[in-house]
Design a protein around this motif. Sequence first.
Motif, PDB file in Angstrom:
ATOM      1  N   ARG A 170      49.179  70.219 -44.940  1.00 13.60           N
ATOM      2  CA  ARG A 170      50.452  70.884 -44.617  1.00 13.60           C
ATOM      3  C   ARG A 170      51.013  70.364 -43.296  1.00 13.60           C
ATOM      4  O   ARG A 170      52.205  70.096 -43.172  1.00 13.60           O
ATOM      5  N   SER A 182      47.205  79.136 -45.866  1.00 11.06           N
ATOM      6  CA  SER A 182      48.503  79.796 -45.837  1.00 11.06           C
ATOM      7  C   SER A 182      49.608  78.879 -45.310  1.00 11.06           C
ATOM      8  O   SER A 182      49.505  78.341 -44.203  1.00 11.06           O
ATOM      9  N   ALA A 183      50.679  78.738 -46.112  1.00 12.61           N
ATOM     10  CA  ALA A 183      51.836  77.976 -45.649  1.00 12.61           C
ATOM     11  C   ALA A 183      52.492  78.668 -44.457  1.00 12.61           C
ATOM     12  O   ALA A 183      53.021  78.010 -43.553  1.00 12.61           O
ATOM     13  N   SER A 217      53.226  77.211 -40.672  1.00  8.49           N
ATOM     14  CA  SER A 217      54.539  77.257 -40.049  1.00  8.49           C
ATOM     15  C   SER A 217      54.465  77.830 -38.636  1.00  8.49           C
ATOM     16  O   SER A 217      55.147  77.360 -37.726  1.00  8.49           O
TER      17      SER A 217
END
Length: 236
Positions: free
Chosen positions: A20, A188-189, A193
């Motif tokens: 990510r 977890s995205a 972030s």
Amino acid sequence: MLLVHGFLATPGVLHALAARLGRSGYCTHHVDLGGLFGRFNARPVEELARVVAERVEQLIRHHPRERIDLVGHSEGGLIGRYYVQKLNGARRVRHLVTLGTPHRGTPWAYTGYLVGRVLPSLRQMAPGSPLLRDLTDDTFPDNVRLTSIYSQRDPFCPPSSCRLEEGRGAHLKNIEVARGGHVAFLYSARIASVIRRELESMEPPGAGKYRFASAGSPWPVAATVDQRAPSPARAA
């Protein structure tokens, strides 16, 4: 950026998070901490911090930068913290971001007193351990930013285990999220972030797409806060 895994884990658990962050332009690296059966991290934090120190120096040799960012999950945050506070890592680290790290200790670690010889680092994470008493917030170097991200729903390292002391300096910051357990930090995205937003808050305008470090970058002066509903991170 160097990612540091936690207790009884391997570098493989960080693949999703690394992917990510990589898609956002960050140059991510990992460190093999070895341990139980030569694979699962279980050695004392002091020894593991020296492994991290060696890995950082290796990265510095291969990248023309003076300082890097560290992201540590669970015990990995303590390993990074020991490196910064006790092994002169402040000269190499710009920002340490910890995910579900028991800065105040976790009651689950009391079992380490029963299996100390096999899992010596476990009891180091118990509340009031000599290691944690030595890693005080007021002695964390003020030229390194320390951000503790933790979840209300983490059963192993709840907010009371992870909060940094308020009023110890603008370089210390707490971010509390409402959802996600201990392992969710790795997948977890939303957490990715939050990490991006915190790292980008230190970058000067016009920073390049690929980020390994930004030596000497200033960051906004802000009080230590608990943030329960972080806004979406700026696109990288």
